[in-house]
Scaffold this active site. Structure first.
Site, PDB file in Angstrom:
ATOM      1  N   CYS A  48       0.659  -0.406  -0.046  1.00  0.00           N
ATOM      2  CA  CYS A  48       0.016  -0.196  -0.167  1.00  0.00           C
ATOM      3  C   CYS A  48       0.410   1.145  -0.030  1.00  0.00           C
ATOM      4  O   CYS A  48       2.198   1.748   0.860  1.00  0.00           O
ATOM      5  CB  CYS A  48      -0.783   0.223   1.418  1.00  0.00           C
ATOM      6  SG  CYS A  48      -1.508   1.757   1.559  1.00  0.00           S
ATOM      7  N   ASP A  55      -0.487  -5.604   0.339  1.00  0.00           N
ATOM      8  CA  ASP A  55      -1.761  -6.376   0.125  1.00  0.00           C
ATOM      9  C   ASP A  55      -1.711  -7.568  -1.724  1.00  0.00           C
ATOM     10  O   ASP A  55      -0.085  -7.317  -1.621  1.00  0.00           O
ATOM     11  CB  ASP A  55      -1.887  -5.121  -1.143  1.00  0.00           C
ATOM     12  CG  ASP A  55      -2.689  -3.763  -0.405  1.00  0.00           C
ATOM     13  OD1 ASP A  55      -3.496  -3.681   0.604  1.00  0.00           O
ATOM     14  OD2 ASP A  55      -2.566  -2.677  -0.973  1.00  0.00           O
TER      15      ASP A  55
END
Length: 149
Positions: A48, A55
């Protein structure tokens, strides 16, 4: 691109970023035939750009080759280069699709990015270029709609 410039068959350092990653292509030996090639990346990881937290996604890339095929070792190294790359889901998915399309000049390419939830919301991103040949079967990407993937 010559065979000696390929990463295949040689020790290859892990690229530190997608920009530094080398994507290799090889000639398509069946340019006169429409067929679909699929790559699935079930453990794609990026960061992120705001929080730095990881992620995770399942990426599915379908393409109908034109003059070139992507060499799979270079594709694996390219995908792995996102591990320390900070970008939003949409940016990662679309950038991968565009880079492959620019490199391969495919008749058709689509990428589906099925991102695991962060903050309770999964974000799925889809991008494509070209027209699917009429005589070609395009299977479902095989990733179930969100149900706690």
């Amino acid at each position: 691109m010559t065979e000696t410039s390929l990463q295949l068959g040689h020790a290859s350092a892990q690229p530190q970023s997608p920009e530094e990653a080398q994507l290799d292509r090889v000639p398509n030996p069946h340019q006169d035939t429409d067929y679909l090639a699929r790559f699935t990346v079930p453990e794609f990881t990026s960061l992120c750009p705001v929080t730095g937290q990881p992620d995770f996604a399942i990426l599915v890339i379908d393409y109908v080759p034109g003059p070139w095929l992507v060499e799979s070792k270079s594709l694996k190294l390219y995908m792995h280069s996102f591990r320390n790359h900070g970008a939003f889901h949409e940016d990662c998915t679309v950038a991968i699709g565009k880079r492959l399309a620019d490199l391969l000049e495919p008749r058709y390419l689509r990428i589906g990015g099925y991102w695991y939830p962060r903050g309770g919301i999964p974000i799925d991103v889809f991008w494509q270029t070209g027209e699917l040949p009429k005589n070609l079967w395009l299977p479902d990407q095989g990733v179930a709609p969100y149900r706690a993937r």
